[in-house]
Design an enzyme around this catalytic site. Structure first.
Site, PDB file in Angstrom:
ATOM      1  N   GLY A 115       0.735  -1.144   0.062  1.00 26.89           N
ATOM      2  CA  GLY A 115       0.115   0.164  -0.019  1.00 26.89           C
ATOM      3  C   GLY A 115       0.831   1.330  -0.006  1.00 26.89           C
ATOM      4  O   GLY A 115       1.023   2.178  -0.882  1.00 26.89           O
ATOM      5  N   PRO A 116       1.687   1.597   1.165  1.00 24.87           N
ATOM      6  CA  PRO A 116       2.573   2.511   1.002  1.00 24.87           C
ATOM      7  C   PRO A 116       3.813   2.550   0.127  1.00 24.87           C
ATOM      8  O   PRO A 116       4.428   1.492   0.179  1.00 24.87           O
ATOM      9  CB  PRO A 116       3.368   2.440   2.544  1.00 24.87           C
ATOM     10  N   LEU A 117       3.777   3.204  -1.036  1.00 26.52           N
ATOM     11  CA  LEU A 117       4.379   3.140  -2.127  1.00 26.52           C
ATOM     12  C   LEU A 117       5.853   3.271  -1.740  1.00 26.52           C
ATOM     13  O   LEU A 117       6.379   3.506  -0.791  1.00 26.52           O
ATOM     14  CB  LEU A 117       4.098   4.115  -3.463  1.00 26.52           C
ATOM     15  N   ASN A 182       3.759   3.188 -16.759  1.00 26.43           N
ATOM     16  CA  ASN A 182       2.660   3.593 -17.997  1.00 26.43           C
ATOM     17  C   ASN A 182       2.556   5.041 -18.100  1.00 26.43           C
ATOM     18  O   ASN A 182       1.650   5.650 -18.623  1.00 26.43           O
ATOM     19  CB  ASN A 182       1.446   3.139 -17.407  1.00 26.43           C
ATOM     20  N   GLU A 411      17.540   4.906   6.858  1.00 25.72           N
ATOM     21  CA  GLU A 411      16.978   4.243   7.915  1.00 25.72           C
ATOM     22  C   GLU A 411      15.542   3.564   7.570  1.00 25.72           C
ATOM     23  O   GLU A 411      15.397   2.436   8.010  1.00 25.72           O
ATOM     24  CB  GLU A 411      16.612   5.380   9.065  1.00 25.72           C
ATOM     25  N   PHE A 437      16.135   9.073  15.225  1.00 28.87           N
ATOM     26  CA  PHE A 437      16.046   8.633  13.723  1.00 28.87           C
ATOM     27  C   PHE A 437      15.130   7.533  13.462  1.00 28.87           C
ATOM     28  O   PHE A 437      14.707   7.265  12.273  1.00 28.87           O
ATOM     29  CB  PHE A 437      17.241   8.479  13.106  1.00 28.87           C
ATOM     30  N   HIS A 461      20.824   6.261  22.334  1.00 31.42           N
ATOM     31  CA  HIS A 461      20.845   7.726  22.442  1.00 31.42           C
ATOM     32  C   HIS A 461      19.406   8.173  22.835  1.00 31.42           C
ATOM     33  O   HIS A 461      18.633   8.760  21.842  1.00 31.42           O
ATOM     34  CB  HIS A 461      21.413   8.506  21.502  1.00 31.42           C
ATOM     35  N   ASP A 469      25.368  17.058  21.004  1.00 32.94           N
ATOM     36  CA  ASP A 469      24.954  17.183  19.407  1.00 32.94           C
ATOM     37  C   ASP A 469      23.706  17.961  19.537  1.00 32.94           C
ATOM     38  O   ASP A 469      23.593  18.253  18.295  1.00 32.94           O
ATOM     39  CB  ASP A 469      24.711  15.884  19.096  1.00 32.94           C
ATOM     40  N   HIS A 473      19.475  15.819  17.649  1.00 27.72           N
ATOM     41  CA  HIS A 473      19.690  14.619  17.995  1.00 27.72           C
ATOM     42  C   HIS A 473      19.232  14.014  19.410  1.00 27.72           C
ATOM     43  O   HIS A 473      19.431  12.794  19.662  1.00 27.72           O
ATOM     44  CB  HIS A 473      21.261  14.224  17.827  1.00 27.72           C
TER      45      HIS A 473
END
Length: 685
Positions: A115-117, A182, A411, A437, A461, A469, A473
């Site tokens: 579903g999620p392309l 197409n 990721e 992330f 983390h 950072d 982060h």
């Protein structure tokens, strides 16, 4: 090969696809009609499966990326005998086995939820990697192909960059992908948004690129033959297809290639549904027909497959007789058996970061779980998944007798690839990155939860204590976000995900035990960057104490008398609460400390157990480095949660502890204020 029969079979698929959408008054007929030629050639001529055992490990896999083209897949599977025409008629209806987007059901020929392309073909990369991994271990008698089908939309999704790069770099020659080009997408033609040279792009990624007329079954078959013969590279077959192939208006004029046929019934698109069905050789009054010659085509293929499978199974039997120990090991993999690991004996240093304790577990898993692939998004030395890498080695181009995947800085790709590894079967998988992330990974995490895949996520983390950072982060809201997945039930009624934030090394080991024993949903492990103190033991064995985490939460410190306050937290904050409890005791306040690595799992326990840990009639104070809402259900309406309700900052983490109020003295003052304890004047102290 009889081109006339193949054309008729493709038209049969087109009629069924259009009829399904028309009957449902909802769906996407145009793409399904355009892709029918390829899917028909693939299933009637090339894809190998056991007609009598649809979950056979060595079957070829088919990963659909554009799930909205499900009518095409359901239709060809109906020709294969896996769906009935009555089931096609129930497309998109409540309780139907033909939902709007396909949902994982290998026994019905559905190898992935889509579903999620972009995710479908990326999962195919993971499946192809798993196949090469198992073949490297058990031999070519277990080899098979992995086919993927991608559309103009899917190839535009950013995840396709990672999938194409990884598959080409590794040389996954067992992967064959058809690009249904197409040149039409949902709201525009492709040239309104994209002029990319995909052939050049995939060649640069080390793919074997074949361009064909995607409406010509002979050309498609020739391309698939060449792709099956490729031994060094994955293959992409760029098929120039036609959106809504066969569509006409009432007067018979062509209505092919129209954007309007993408996402609505033909009768609403400008095409004429009855005229289109007639144009394709069907009867608009009764489109629910498998044509006689098409039925014969697929019946012949079924008999041919039985002969092909018999030869392969005989080779596998011969291999098993010659390699009984390996055969037993493989059967254990297929049965999803996990080695009986003595987690108690895992050795770790005192007072270390939970990511470091996790590394000790990963070292042991690398030695004992021989069907596990672990990956990291260019952070192996920081998320400590390198512990697994050091034992197993990393995959290299053409070398699959390893266990670690360097995913690169990708990721979402990594998470989706590991989903594919698990979908293959007979495999275990984990992947790691910084917790902040996990935002990149969320779409694949949701798919893993939906498909009930036992992926293990290693997120390090874990809070603002990332420190220097800075706020980009430092996760704050991430724990609250990911724990929402624990609030959703999967189709078996179980929480769709298990999320664990251990407080010290012993809890980390136990949480890994829980993750490995959780075989029907993903597990997230949220781990610290900085060192944390080992919690005090009440039994003489910190590991035995930490086994309380298997109930989601347990008592760490219990005063000899009835508690005046219950202090609740998880992760790094539990050690801090233990310090606060000692300070409270010195002031005559009895404090119980409770560690709750999984609030959702804790809430699933019996009321008696929950009240034995967090009594409802004792003031309860929660401490979290994330949003207060994470612990709010545990403290109740009359409790209080101290959390972080701002973004972090760049500074050494101990400075941030002080600035944000996460020192023992600051928390002590907050708890006393919560309890209404008035501090003594300075001259009386």
């Amino acid at each position: 090969m009889d081109k006339k029969i193949l054309d008729s079979a493709a038209d049969n698929i087109r009629v069924l696809s259009a009829a399904m959408v028309e009957q449902a008054r909802s769906g996407h007929p145009g793409g399904a009609m355009g892709g029918a030629d390829f899917i028909n050639v693939l299933y009637s001529q090339f894809l190998v499966a056991d007609p009598d055992d649809h979950t056979w490990l060595s079957r070829d896999r088919f990963f659909l990326d554009p799930g909205h083209m499900s009518p095409m897949l359901y239709s060809v599977l109906a020709l294969c005998g896996l769906y009935t025409l009555d089931e096609l008629k129930q497309f998109r209806q409540w309780g139907s086995v033909t939902p709007g987007h396909p949902e994982l059901n290998p026994s019905r020929g559905i190898d992935n939820t889509s579903g999620p392309l972009g995710q479908g073909h990326t999962m195919a990369v993971g499946c192809a990697l798993a196949e090469r991994f198992l073949v490297a271990k058990f031999g070519e008698s277990w080899a098979h192909k992995t086919y993927a089908f991608i559309s103009d939309g899917g190839i535009q999704e950013e995840i396709s960059q990672g999938a194409g790069r990884l598959a080409g770099f590794l040389g996954l020659s067992n992967l064959i992908m058809f690009f249904d080009s197409n040149k039409v997408q949902l709201s525009t033609d492709v040239d309104a948004v994209d002029t990319e040279d995909y052939a050049a792009k995939y060649r640069a990624w080390n793919w074997n690129v074949i361009e064909v007329d995607g409406t010509d079954p002979v050309a498609i078959a020739e391309a698939l033959t060449a792709a099956n013969a490729e031994t060094r590279r994955p293959t992409i077959i760029i098929g120039n297809t036609i959106m809504g192939r066969g569509c006409v208006t009432a007067d018979g004029s062509s209505f092919e290639g129209q954007c309007s046929t993408h996402g609505q019934p033909l009768s609403k698109s400008g095409a004429d549904y009855p005229a289109t069905v007639r144009n394709l050789g069907g009867d608009p009054e009764n489109p629910w027909v498998i044509r006689q010659e098409v039925e014969a085509l697929y019946a012949a293929r079924k008999e041919e497959l039985r002969k092909i499978v018999a030869v392969r199974r005989a080779a596998q039997k011969e291999w098993a007789e010659a390699n009984p120990e390996l055969a037993r090991e493989l059967q254990g993999f297929i049965n999803n058996e996990i080695p009986d690991i003595d987690y108690r004996k895992i050795v770790y240093k005192n007072n270390v970061a939970t990511r470091t304790a996790s590394a000790a577990v990963l070292t042991e898993l690398a030695k004992q779980v021989k069907n596990m692939i672990v990956s990291s998004a260019d952070l192996a030395n920081s998320d400590k998944t390198e512990a697994f890498l050091k034992v197993t080695g990393a995959f290299e181009p053409g070398k699959f007798d390893r266990g670690f995947l360097h995913a690169g800085v990708a990721e979402l790709t990594m998470a989706s690839v590991i989903n594919g590894v698990l979908l293959h079967g007979a495999m275990q998988g984990a992947c790691g990155t910084f917790f902040v992330f996990s935002d990149y990974m969320k779409p694949a995490i949701r798919m893993a939860a939906l498909m009930q895949l036992p992926v293990k996520y290693v997120w390090t983390h874990d809070a603002f204590r990332v420190g220097e950072d800075g706020p980009t982060h430092e996760p704050v809201e991430q724990e609250a976000q990911i724990r929402l997945m624990e609030q959703i039930r999967n189709f078996n009624g179980k929480r769709s995900m298990l999320v664990l934030r251990p407080a010290d090394s012993a809890e980390t080991v136990v949480c890994w035990k829980m993750a490995m024993e959780n075989l029907d949903s993903p597990t997230g492990l949220i781990l610290s960057r900085q060192d944390v103190i080992d919690l005090p033991t009440t039994s003489g064995s910190r590991y035995d104490d930490a086994l309380g985490a298997m109930k989601g939460g347990y008592v760490v410190i219990n005063p000899s008398q009835r508690p005046d306050v219950v202090l609740v937290g998880n992760g790094s904050e539990v050690g801090l609460l233990c310090e606060v409890a000692v300070l409270l005791e010195a002031e005559g306040v009895n404090a119980r400390v409770v560690s709750v690595p999984s609030p959702a799992l804790f809430m699933d326990q019996s009321e008696d157990y929950r009240l034995s840990v967090i009594p409802g009639d004792i003031p309860t104070y929660g401490l979290t480095a994330g949003l207060p809402c994470v612990l709010q259900p545990l403290v109740g309406c009359n409790g209080k949660v101290q959390g972080l309700e701002r973004f972090g900052a760049s500074a050494p983490y101990k400075v941030l502890d002080e600035k944000f109020g996460y020192t023992a003295q600051a928390v002590l003052d907050n708890v006393k204020d919560f309890l209404g304890i008035v501090p003594l004047p300075d001259h009386q102290m």
